[in-house]
Scaffold this motif. Sequence first.
Motif, PDB file in Angstrom:
ATOM      1  N   UNK A  37       0.834  -1.206   0.000  1.00 51.50           N
ATOM      2  CA  UNK A  37       0.000   0.000   0.000  1.00 51.50           C
ATOM      3  C   UNK A  37       0.867   1.254   0.000  1.00 51.50           C
ATOM      4  N   UNK A  38       0.456   2.242  -0.777  1.00 53.02           N
ATOM      5  CA  UNK A  38       1.142   3.532  -0.785  1.00 53.02           C
ATOM      6  C   UNK A  38       0.465   4.542   0.130  1.00 53.02           C
ATOM      7  N   UNK A  39      -0.556   4.096   0.874  1.00 55.31           N
ATOM      8  CA  UNK A  39      -1.223   4.992   1.821  1.00 55.31           C
ATOM      9  C   UNK A  39      -0.306   5.347   2.984  1.00 55.31           C
ATOM     10  N   UNK A  40       0.595   4.422   3.328  1.00 51.95           N
ATOM     11  CA  UNK A  40       1.550   4.652   4.407  1.00 51.95           C
ATOM     12  C   UNK A  40       2.959   4.437   3.869  1.00 51.95           C
ATOM     13  N   UNK A  41       3.956   4.573   4.731  1.00 51.75           N
ATOM     14  CA  UNK A  41       5.353   4.364   4.328  1.00 51.75           C
ATOM     15  C   UNK A  41       5.931   3.083   4.910  1.00 51.75           C
ATOM     16  N   UNK A  42       5.074   2.242   5.514  1.00 52.10           N
ATOM     17  CA  UNK A  42       5.551   1.110   6.296  1.00 52.10           C
ATOM     18  C   UNK A  42       6.357   0.111   5.473  1.00 52.10           C
ATOM     19  N   UNK A  43       5.832  -0.280   4.314  1.00 48.91           N
ATOM     20  CA  UNK A  43       6.550  -1.242   3.499  1.00 48.91           C
ATOM     21  C   UNK A  43       7.903  -0.730   3.062  1.00 48.91           C
ATOM     22  N   UNK A  44       7.954   0.534   2.662  1.00 49.46           N
ATOM     23  CA  UNK A  44       9.230   1.127   2.254  1.00 49.46           C
ATOM     24  C   UNK A  44      10.204   1.188   3.424  1.00 49.46           C
ATOM     25  N   UNK A  45       9.698   1.508   4.617  1.00 51.77           N
ATOM     26  CA  UNK A  45      10.562   1.563   5.789  1.00 51.77           C
ATOM     27  C   UNK A  45      11.102   0.182   6.147  1.00 51.77           C
ATOM     28  N   UNK A  46      10.261  -0.836   6.040  1.00 51.92           N
ATOM     29  CA  UNK A  46      10.699  -2.191   6.348  1.00 51.92           C
ATOM     30  C   UNK A  46      11.846  -2.606   5.429  1.00 51.92           C
ATOM     31  N   UNK A  47      11.670  -2.382   4.132  1.00 49.93           N
ATOM     32  CA  UNK A  47      12.720  -2.738   3.176  1.00 49.93           C
ATOM     33  C   UNK A  47      13.980  -1.915   3.411  1.00 49.93           C
ATOM     34  N   UNK A  48      13.808  -0.622   3.652  1.00 49.36           N
ATOM     35  CA  UNK A  48      14.967   0.251   3.870  1.00 49.36           C
ATOM     36  C   UNK A  48      15.730  -0.153   5.124  1.00 49.36           C
ATOM     37  N   UNK A  49      15.006  -0.545   6.177  1.00 56.48           N
ATOM     38  CA  UNK A  49      15.663  -0.943   7.422  1.00 56.48           C
ATOM     39  C   UNK A  49      16.473  -2.226   7.225  1.00 56.48           C
ATOM     40  N   UNK A  50      15.902  -3.204   6.534  1.00 55.88           N
ATOM     41  CA  UNK A  50      16.633  -4.448   6.287  1.00 55.88           C
ATOM     42  C   UNK A  50      17.877  -4.188   5.440  1.00 55.88           C
ATOM     43  N   UNK A  51      17.730  -3.343   4.430  1.00 57.61           N
ATOM     44  CA  UNK A  51      18.894  -3.009   3.602  1.00 57.61           C
ATOM     45  C   UNK A  51      19.970  -2.295   4.423  1.00 57.61           C
ATOM     46  N   UNK A  52      19.532  -1.385   5.292  1.00 57.26           N
ATOM     47  CA  UNK A  52      20.479  -0.618   6.104  1.00 57.26           C
ATOM     48  C   UNK A  52      21.240  -1.543   7.061  1.00 57.26           C
ATOM     49  N   UNK A  53      20.542  -2.503   7.643  1.00 54.16           N
ATOM     50  CA  UNK A  53      21.180  -3.438   8.564  1.00 54.16           C
ATOM     51  C   UNK A  53      22.216  -4.288   7.830  1.00 54.16           C
ATOM     52  N   UNK A  54      21.864  -4.751   6.640  1.00 49.43           N
ATOM     53  CA  UNK A  54      22.810  -5.558   5.856  1.00 49.43           C
ATOM     54  C   UNK A  54      24.018  -4.716   5.451  1.00 49.43           C
ATOM     55  N   UNK A  55      23.775  -3.474   5.027  1.00 49.93           N
ATOM     56  CA  UNK A  55      24.886  -2.588   4.664  1.00 49.93           C
ATOM     57  C   UNK A  55      25.804  -2.338   5.860  1.00 49.93           C
TER      58      UNK A  55
END
Length: 217
Positions: free
Chosen positions: A73-91
Amino acid sequence: MTASEVVGDLPRRAVVERVVETRLPTRHGTFRAVGYLDRTGTEQVALVYGDVSPLGALTRVHSECLTGDVFGSTHCECGDQLAAALDRIVEEGSGVLVYVQGHEGRGIGLLAKLEAMRLQQDEGLDTVDANVAQGLPVDARDYHAAAGILTDLGIRSVRLLSNNPKKVEQLTRYGIRISEQVPLLVPPNPENLRYLRTKAERMAHLLPHLDQAFAGS
């Protein structure tokens, strides 16, 4: 295995019980998935990447969001934040993501969240007033289980990936020291700009990247 704690005048009690641990390959990287039951019987999970330090571990405590995390859903930013957080942790090379079930719709549940979305779309309410119109709290989330999971993992302080100061307050109350609040900013879109603006203006979320978007809205 259980995690117990004393917080202020709260009694010592089992917060979570570790049940299972397994390797979890994902598109972001390969994590160690650690499954828990909290004291309400709710199933919880932490994704652990690399050799995590007990002090200053890069950590995301992510609230369950079916519409954003699963359906995109694009109504919130949750999905984008989840993906960004996982990427940030791996980086980073190590870190933890605690995925908190029972937090759907800031704790009001899936059906009430869908009704809140309808009120926003059909009646022009914002995300705060849409909850209030249903006689529900603006934010009913509790982070005791998340703190218990971090404690069980041996983490004493975190660099928290979050824009929400209340999350910092709750985790601190439950014994997790926040050594740094790390912004987790994702670009807004036309569907969620008003929602994000409400979070910034009425819920004190730290979203400085919206300033330019506000100017063009």
